[in-house]
Design an enzyme around this catalytic site. Structure first.
Site, PDB file in Angstrom:
ATOM      1  N   GLY A  30       6.818   3.723  -8.647  1.00  0.00           N
ATOM      2  CA  GLY A  30       6.216   4.894  -9.272  1.00  0.00           C
ATOM      3  C   GLY A  30       4.799   4.541  -9.645  1.00  0.00           C
ATOM      4  O   GLY A  30       4.033   4.096  -8.796  1.00  0.00           O
ATOM      5  N   GLU A  31       4.491   4.664 -10.904  1.00  0.00           N
ATOM      6  CA  GLU A  31       3.134   4.345 -11.377  1.00  0.00           C
ATOM      7  C   GLU A  31       3.267   3.352 -12.535  1.00  0.00           C
ATOM      8  O   GLU A  31       3.754   3.713 -13.606  1.00  0.00           O
ATOM      9  CB  GLU A  31       2.462   5.649 -11.812  1.00  0.00           C
ATOM     10  CG  GLU A  31       1.005   5.516 -12.120  1.00  0.00           C
ATOM     11  CD  GLU A  31       0.202   4.861 -10.991  1.00  0.00           C
ATOM     12  OE1 GLU A  31       0.303   5.301  -9.845  1.00  0.00           O
ATOM     13  OE2 GLU A  31      -0.517   3.885 -11.286  1.00  0.00           O
ATOM     14  N   CYS A  78       8.147  -2.352  -6.196  1.00  0.00           N
ATOM     15  CA  CYS A  78       6.775  -1.827  -6.168  1.00  0.00           C
ATOM     16  C   CYS A  78       6.166  -1.769  -7.581  1.00  0.00           C
ATOM     17  O   CYS A  78       5.837  -2.820  -8.130  1.00  0.00           O
ATOM     18  CB  CYS A  78       6.761  -0.487  -5.447  1.00  0.00           C
ATOM     19  SG  CYS A  78       5.137  -0.105  -4.781  1.00  0.00           S
ATOM     20  N   ILE A  83       4.588   1.911   0.080  1.00  0.00           N
ATOM     21  CA  ILE A  83       3.818   3.042  -0.455  1.00  0.00           C
ATOM     22  C   ILE A  83       2.885   2.511  -1.541  1.00  0.00           C
ATOM     23  O   ILE A  83       3.343   2.101  -2.607  1.00  0.00           O
ATOM     24  CB  ILE A  83       4.753   4.119  -1.050  1.00  0.00           C
ATOM     25  CG1 ILE A  83       5.768   4.600  -0.004  1.00  0.00           C
ATOM     26  CG2 ILE A  83       3.936   5.295  -1.596  1.00  0.00           C
ATOM     27  CD1 ILE A  83       6.889   5.458  -0.571  1.00  0.00           C
ATOM     28  N   ARG A  84       1.613   2.499  -1.281  1.00  0.00           N
ATOM     29  CA  ARG A  84       0.622   1.916  -2.220  1.00  0.00           C
ATOM     30  C   ARG A  84       1.152   0.590  -2.775  1.00  0.00           C
ATOM     31  O   ARG A  84       1.176   0.336  -3.985  1.00  0.00           O
ATOM     32  CB  ARG A  84       0.325   2.892  -3.371  1.00  0.00           C
ATOM     33  CG  ARG A  84      -0.422   4.129  -2.894  1.00  0.00           C
ATOM     34  CD  ARG A  84      -0.899   4.987  -4.043  1.00  0.00           C
ATOM     35  NE  ARG A  84       0.208   5.450  -4.859  1.00  0.00           N
ATOM     36  CZ  ARG A  84       0.300   5.289  -6.162  1.00  0.00           C
ATOM     37  NH1 ARG A  84      -0.663   4.694  -6.829  1.00  0.00           N
ATOM     38  NH2 ARG A  84       1.326   5.743  -6.827  1.00  0.00           N
ATOM     39  N   HIS A 100      10.030  -0.359  -0.828  1.00  0.00           N
ATOM     40  CA  HIS A 100      11.001   0.540  -1.485  1.00  0.00           C
ATOM     41  C   HIS A 100      12.367   0.529  -0.808  1.00  0.00           C
ATOM     42  O   HIS A 100      12.647   1.397   0.033  1.00  0.00           O
ATOM     43  CB  HIS A 100      10.463   1.976  -1.438  1.00  0.00           C
ATOM     44  CG  HIS A 100       9.349   2.231  -2.385  1.00  0.00           C
ATOM     45  ND1 HIS A 100       9.533   2.804  -3.615  1.00  0.00           N
ATOM     46  CD2 HIS A 100       8.030   1.968  -2.289  1.00  0.00           C
ATOM     47  CE1 HIS A 100       8.372   2.897  -4.241  1.00  0.00           C
ATOM     48  NE2 HIS A 100       7.450   2.395  -3.449  1.00  0.00           N
ATOM     49  N   GLU A 119      15.093   1.582  -1.878  1.00  0.00           N
ATOM     50  CA  GLU A 119      15.885   2.773  -2.241  1.00  0.00           C
ATOM     51  C   GLU A 119      15.570   3.962  -1.334  1.00  0.00           C
ATOM     52  O   GLU A 119      16.232   4.985  -1.410  1.00  0.00           O
ATOM     53  CB  GLU A 119      15.649   3.129  -3.721  1.00  0.00           C
ATOM     54  CG  GLU A 119      14.352   3.841  -4.052  1.00  0.00           C
ATOM     55  CD  GLU A 119      13.106   2.955  -4.022  1.00  0.00           C
ATOM     56  OE1 GLU A 119      13.197   1.782  -3.608  1.00  0.00           O
ATOM     57  OE2 GLU A 119      12.039   3.462  -4.393  1.00  0.00           O
TER      58      GLU A 119
HETATM   59  N1  GLN Z   1       0.341   1.502  -6.737  1.00  0.00           N
HETATM   60  C1  GLN Z   1       1.337   1.813  -7.745  1.00  0.00           C
HETATM   61  C2  GLN Z   1       1.014   1.112  -9.063  1.00  0.00           C
HETATM   62  O1  GLN Z   1       0.079   0.400  -9.121  1.00  0.00           O
HETATM   63  C3  GLN Z   1       2.719   1.401  -7.271  1.00  0.00           C
HETATM   64  C4  GLN Z   1       3.133   2.243  -6.114  1.00  0.00           C
HETATM   65  C5  GLN Z   1       4.610   2.381  -5.947  1.00  0.00           C
HETATM   66  O2  GLN Z   1       5.406   2.037  -6.812  1.00  0.00           O
HETATM   67  N2  GLN Z   1       4.988   2.940  -4.832  1.00  0.00           N
HETATM   68  O3  GLN Z   1       1.701   1.282 -10.020  1.00  0.00           O
END
Ligand code: GLN
Length: 195
Positions: free
Chosen positions: A46-47, A78, A134-135, A170, A172
């Site tokens: 997530g973030e 992540c 993803i990022r 990820h 999941e």
């Molecule tokens: N780039 C996000 C962060 O710095 C993490 C991205 C993700 O969990 N898919 O929190």
């Protein structure tokens, strides 16, 4: 066995669906007192800044740190992996500091650069695990007691140190249960290394 999933923000429902498919009980952790009810915890993607901010306001952060230091098994994917790392490179933000790894956020680029590709898991004889990035963070300055479980293009993407498991991708978001099953083995062995 009851598996907690930190459920403040991010992809917690997807982890819950994986655990349900495996026939496991899960618990959506939102408060510090929820930590009494679980045998292990997943910190989802997530973030990471939002998750840190919300959990610090709720005192969940400090309580989680205590439990993890005592050996509660944890799987960070992540953003969850970022929170578990020792430090964030080029940022002064606080982390839980549990695994001897430094992370570089968004090391593979922005949302538009998200991709999936096959990797091999060191603990699984079957080849070709589809990893979704993803990022994703990059893992650097890896300590001597950290075990490398998978890499992508010679970069570490799945790591373990005792009761702590982290992935930059990820698990999941696929149908493949192998990494969640591996985490269940860590919980069953209460964080001790299993060979
Ligand atoms: N780039 C996000 C962060 O710095 C993490 C991205 C993700 O969990 N898919 O929190």
């Amino acid at each position: 066995m009851n598996i907690g999933i930190l459920s403040l923000q991010g992809a917690f429902i997807e982890h819950q669906k994986m655990l349900t498919r495996m026939g496991l009980n899960s618990f959506l952790v939102k408060e510090a007192s929820d930590l009494d009810k679980i045998d292990g915890i997943i910190l989802p993607g997530g973030e990471s800044t939002s998750m840190r901010y919300i959990s610090q306001r709720k005192e969940l952060w400090s309580e989680l740190k205590i439990r993890l230091n005592r050996g509660l098994p944890v799987f960070g994917t992540c953003a969850g992996a970022i929170l578990l790392s020792k430090a964030i490179i080029e940022e002064n933000a606080e982390t839980l500091g549990l695994i001897d790894v430094q992370v570089r956020r968004n090391a593979y680029g922005r949302q538009i650069d998200s991709f999936e590709d096959f990797i091999n898991l060191k603990f699984s004889p079957e080849k070709d695990y589809l990893a979704v990035f993803i990022r994703a963070p990059g893992f650097e300055k890896i300590g001597p007691h950290v075990e490398l479980l998978a890499e992508y293009q010679s970069q570490p993407v799945l790591l373990r140190e005792n009761n702590i498991l982290i992935s930059s991708f990820h698990p999941e978001l696929t149908d493949d249960l192998r990494i969640h099953s591996y985490f269940m083995d860590i919980i069953k062995s209460k964080g001790r290394r299993i060979n």
